[in-house]
Design a protein around this motif. Sequence first.
Motif, PDB file in Angstrom:
ATOM      1  N   PHE A 231       0.845  -1.189   0.000  1.00  0.00           N
ATOM      2  CA  PHE A 231       0.000   0.000   0.000  1.00  0.00           C
ATOM      3  C   PHE A 231       0.877   1.234   0.000  1.00  0.00           C
ATOM      4  O   PHE A 231       2.071   1.175   0.312  1.00  0.00           O
ATOM      5  N   ALA A 232       0.275   2.358  -0.368  1.00  0.00           N
ATOM      6  CA  ALA A 232       1.012   3.613  -0.450  1.00  0.00           C
ATOM      7  C   ALA A 232       0.286   4.700   0.326  1.00  0.00           C
ATOM      8  O   ALA A 232      -0.933   4.639   0.528  1.00  0.00           O
ATOM      9  N   THR A 233       1.043   5.678   0.779  1.00  0.00           N
ATOM     10  CA  THR A 233       0.479   6.809   1.512  1.00  0.00           C
ATOM     11  C   THR A 233       0.931   8.109   0.857  1.00  0.00           C
ATOM     12  O   THR A 233       1.968   8.169   0.192  1.00  0.00           O
ATOM     13  N   ALA A 234       0.120   9.145   1.061  1.00  0.00           N
ATOM     14  CA  ALA A 234       0.464  10.488   0.597  1.00  0.00           C
ATOM     15  C   ALA A 234       0.198  11.464   1.722  1.00  0.00           C
ATOM     16  O   ALA A 234      -0.508  11.164   2.683  1.00  0.00           O
ATOM     17  N   GLY A 235       0.769  12.653   1.583  1.00  0.00           N
ATOM     18  CA  GLY A 235       0.662  13.660   2.624  1.00  0.00           C
ATOM     19  C   GLY A 235       2.054  14.145   2.984  1.00  0.00           C
ATOM     20  O   GLY A 235       2.951  14.208   2.144  1.00  0.00           O
ATOM     21  N   TRP A 236       2.251  14.461   4.248  1.00  0.00           N
ATOM     22  CA  TRP A 236       3.576  14.863   4.679  1.00  0.00           C
ATOM     23  C   TRP A 236       4.552  13.697   4.651  1.00  0.00           C
ATOM     24  O   TRP A 236       5.765  13.874   4.579  1.00  0.00           O
ATOM     25  N   ASP A 237       4.029  12.475   4.734  1.00  0.00           N
ATOM     26  CA  ASP A 237       4.866  11.278   4.693  1.00  0.00           C
ATOM     27  C   ASP A 237       4.348  10.394   3.558  1.00  0.00           C
ATOM     28  O   ASP A 237       3.259   9.832   3.657  1.00  0.00           O
ATOM     29  N   HIS A 238       5.094  10.282   2.459  1.00  0.00           N
ATOM     30  CA  HIS A 238       4.620   9.516   1.299  1.00  0.00           C
ATOM     31  C   HIS A 238       5.579   8.359   1.013  1.00  0.00           C
ATOM     32  O   HIS A 238       6.706   8.561   0.580  1.00  0.00           O
ATOM     33  N   ARG A 239       5.082   7.169   1.280  1.00  0.00           N
ATOM     34  CA  ARG A 239       5.896   5.959   1.172  1.00  0.00           C
ATOM     35  C   ARG A 239       5.073   4.790   0.643  1.00  0.00           C
ATOM     36  O   ARG A 239       3.853   4.855   0.570  1.00  0.00           O
ATOM     37  N   VAL A 240       5.789   3.732   0.329  1.00  0.00           N
ATOM     38  CA  VAL A 240       5.178   2.460  -0.039  1.00  0.00           C
ATOM     39  C   VAL A 240       5.520   1.454   1.054  1.00  0.00           C
ATOM     40  O   VAL A 240       6.664   1.389   1.514  1.00  0.00           O
ATOM     41  N   TYR A 241       4.505   0.682   1.483  1.00  0.00           N
ATOM     42  CA  TYR A 241       4.665  -0.265   2.586  1.00  0.00           C
ATOM     43  C   TYR A 241       4.234  -1.668   2.155  1.00  0.00           C
ATOM     44  O   TYR A 241       3.423  -1.845   1.247  1.00  0.00           O
ATOM     45  N   ASN A 242       4.766  -2.648   2.865  1.00  0.00           N
ATOM     46  CA  ASN A 242       4.262  -4.014   2.783  1.00  0.00           C
ATOM     47  C   ASN A 242       2.963  -4.077   3.579  1.00  0.00           C
ATOM     48  O   ASN A 242       2.954  -3.778   4.771  1.00  0.00           O
ATOM     49  N   TYR A 243       1.867  -4.443   2.920  1.00  0.00           N
ATOM     50  CA  TYR A 243       0.563  -4.406   3.592  1.00  0.00           C
ATOM     51  C   TYR A 243       0.442  -5.471   4.679  1.00  0.00           C
ATOM     52  O   TYR A 243      -0.191  -5.251   5.704  1.00  0.00           O
ATOM     53  N   ARG A 244       1.039  -6.609   4.478  1.00  0.00           N
ATOM     54  CA  ARG A 244       0.911  -7.692   5.460  1.00  0.00           C
ATOM     55  C   ARG A 244       1.802  -7.468   6.687  1.00  0.00           C
ATOM     56  O   ARG A 244       1.398  -7.713   7.816  1.00  0.00           O
ATOM     57  N   LYS A 245       3.016  -6.982   6.457  1.00  0.00           N
ATOM     58  CA  LYS A 245       3.966  -6.830   7.569  1.00  0.00           C
ATOM     59  C   LYS A 245       4.008  -5.411   8.120  1.00  0.00           C
ATOM     60  O   LYS A 245       4.404  -5.203   9.263  1.00  0.00           O
ATOM     61  N   GLY A 246       3.657  -4.433   7.294  1.00  0.00           N
ATOM     62  CA  GLY A 246       3.648  -3.060   7.748  1.00  0.00           C
ATOM     63  C   GLY A 246       4.986  -2.343   7.661  1.00  0.00           C
ATOM     64  O   GLY A 246       5.096  -1.191   8.085  1.00  0.00           O
ATOM     65  N   ASN A 247       6.003  -2.977   7.101  1.00  0.00           N
ATOM     66  CA  ASN A 247       7.310  -2.318   7.009  1.00  0.00           C
ATOM     67  C   ASN A 247       7.395  -1.452   5.756  1.00  0.00           C
ATOM     68  O   ASN A 247       6.817  -1.766   4.713  1.00  0.00           O
ATOM     69  N   ALA A 248       8.122  -0.342   5.872  1.00  0.00           N
ATOM     70  CA  ALA A 248       8.289   0.583   4.751  1.00  0.00           C
ATOM     71  C   ALA A 248       9.230  -0.006   3.706  1.00  0.00           C
ATOM     72  O   ALA A 248      10.250  -0.604   4.045  1.00  0.00           O
ATOM     73  N   LEU A 249       8.885   0.171   2.432  1.00  0.00           N
ATOM     74  CA  LEU A 249       9.678  -0.373   1.341  1.00  0.00           C
ATOM     75  C   LEU A 249      10.354   0.699   0.501  1.00  0.00           C
ATOM     76  O   LEU A 249      11.443   0.485  -0.024  1.00  0.00           O
ATOM     77  N   ALA A 250       9.707   1.852   0.365  1.00  0.00           N
ATOM     78  CA  ALA A 250      10.250   2.893  -0.502  1.00  0.00           C
ATOM     79  C   ALA A 250       9.666   4.245  -0.123  1.00  0.00           C
ATOM     80  O   ALA A 250       8.581   4.335   0.444  1.00  0.00           O
ATOM     81  N   ILE A 251      10.406   5.295  -0.443  1.00  0.00           N
ATOM     82  CA  ILE A 251       9.950   6.662  -0.272  1.00  0.00           C
ATOM     83  C   ILE A 251       9.743   7.263  -1.657  1.00  0.00           C
ATOM     84  O   ILE A 251      10.610   7.140  -2.531  1.00  0.00           O
ATOM     85  N   LEU A 252       8.599   7.884  -1.873  1.00  0.00           N
ATOM     86  CA  LEU A 252       8.303   8.502  -3.167  1.00  0.00           C
ATOM     87  C   LEU A 252       8.981   9.870  -3.221  1.00  0.00           C
ATOM     88  O   LEU A 252       8.514  10.837  -2.630  1.00  0.00           O
ATOM     89  N   LYS A 253      10.094   9.950  -3.962  1.00  0.00           N
ATOM     90  CA  LYS A 253      10.925  11.146  -3.966  1.00  0.00           C
ATOM     91  C   LYS A 253      10.830  11.942  -5.261  1.00  0.00           C
ATOM     92  O   LYS A 253      11.533  12.922  -5.446  1.00  0.00           O
ATOM     93  N   TYR A 254       9.979  11.552  -6.171  1.00  0.00           N
ATOM     94  CA  TYR A 254       9.959  12.199  -7.486  1.00  0.00           C
ATOM     95  C   TYR A 254       9.434  13.627  -7.421  1.00  0.00           C
ATOM     96  O   TYR A 254       9.958  14.536  -8.051  1.00  0.00           O
ATOM     97  N   HIS A 255       8.370  13.846  -6.635  1.00  0.00           N
ATOM     98  CA  HIS A 255       7.704  15.147  -6.635  1.00  0.00           C
ATOM     99  C   HIS A 255       8.537  16.216  -5.939  1.00  0.00           C
ATOM    100  O   HIS A 255       9.318  15.940  -5.025  1.00  0.00           O
ATOM    101  N   HIS A 256       8.339  17.473  -6.361  1.00  0.00           N
ATOM    102  CA  HIS A 256       9.057  18.610  -5.796  1.00  0.00           C
ATOM    103  C   HIS A 256       8.233  19.350  -4.743  1.00  0.00           C
ATOM    104  O   HIS A 256       8.679  20.370  -4.222  1.00  0.00           O
ATOM    105  N   ALA A 257       7.057  18.839  -4.446  1.00  0.00           N
ATOM    106  CA  ALA A 257       6.197  19.416  -3.411  1.00  0.00           C
ATOM    107  C   ALA A 257       5.440  18.276  -2.746  1.00  0.00           C
ATOM    108  O   ALA A 257       5.641  17.099  -3.075  1.00  0.00           O
ATOM    109  N   THR A 258       4.566  18.623  -1.820  1.00  0.00           N
ATOM    110  CA  THR A 258       3.829  17.605  -1.080  1.00  0.00           C
ATOM    111  C   THR A 258       3.012  16.721  -2.010  1.00  0.00           C
ATOM    112  O   THR A 258       2.311  17.212  -2.900  1.00  0.00           O
ATOM    113  N   CYS A 259       3.103  15.412  -1.819  1.00  0.00           N
ATOM    114  CA  CYS A 259       2.287  14.437  -2.557  1.00  0.00           C
ATOM    115  C   CYS A 259       0.950  14.313  -1.840  1.00  0.00           C
ATOM    116  O   CYS A 259       0.890  13.916  -0.680  1.00  0.00           O
ATOM    117  N   ASN A 260      -0.142  14.663  -2.511  1.00  0.00           N
ATOM    118  CA  ASN A 260      -1.449  14.754  -1.863  1.00  0.00           C
ATOM    119  C   ASN A 260      -2.328  13.523  -2.037  1.00  0.00           C
ATOM    120  O   ASN A 260      -3.248  13.314  -1.242  1.00  0.00           O
TER     121      ASN A 260
END
Length: 290
Positions: A231-260
């Motif tokens: 799953f993925a989240t947006a806002g002040w903290d925008h990342r991709v997580y493993n849905y079953r375990k809950g651990n973070a897998l990646a940070i979405l760094k492409y955007h130059h402003a807040t990912c909404n």
Amino acid sequence: MKQGQNRLPIATNAYHFCKLSLVKRPHSCSTQVDGPKHHDGGERETTGADTLDDNEEKVQGYLSEQSRTNEENTEVGGSKYIAIAGEQSSEVEIWDLNTSERCMQLPQSCSAGSSAISTKERGMCMAVQAFLPLESQGFLNVVAGYEDGSMLWWDIRNPGVRVTSVKFHSEPVLSLCIDGSCNGGISGAADEKIVLYSLDNSMGTCVIKKEIDVERPGISSTSIRPDGKIFATAGWDHRVYNYRKGNALAILKYHHATCNAVSYSTDCKLMASASEDTVVALWKLYTPQT
């Protein structure tokens, strides 16, 4: 819009930040998929990375409008109706997209002399998700998140009484997403955590499975891939997580402003992210093995 096609406006409260939800139906991906693999054990920064065939189970739904004098069931295919934060700030409304008519309010007003559940003390409805759990026999269910951090689960067969009420957050609930099985989901809020929870339709319970602390509070959008792997989240903290375990897998760094906002395609192949930088990015992340 095609020539001759009419626009059907839906009147709602402008203070609800356009919170609305089409009806989510159970999904099953035909391809067997291994969970996301990450070699270093930590999360990585990414600007794009790595595809899932999806067969949607056809679930016939019924939208039931109940009153003291009659009961009417209306077939729904899952996308005909929309749940929206209502004109009254603490209510949820269900609308027919074909006719632009309001079908129901949650909670539904009771007749004189009957006790009605009030949601006014919970503040504004900040997030909403409509879905069709298999155990509900095709009747719409709705989960709504409120300004006080609480969540209510409704089954439209009994619109005057909530299925259950929980409070997982200390600040306003800003985002809700139900997973592809319609037996669980995630919530994001203005506080410092993301909550993964399970839904038991037969027991009428919503129970925390895992809490994830975030570095930067304020999760404005959440999206679970239909196969239930990530799953993925947006806002002040925008990342991709493993849905079953809950651990973070990646940070979405492409955007130059807040990912909404973030959203996965129904075939599990792409994820879209939208940002204040006016860019919509398409991602291939942790694509399943075919």
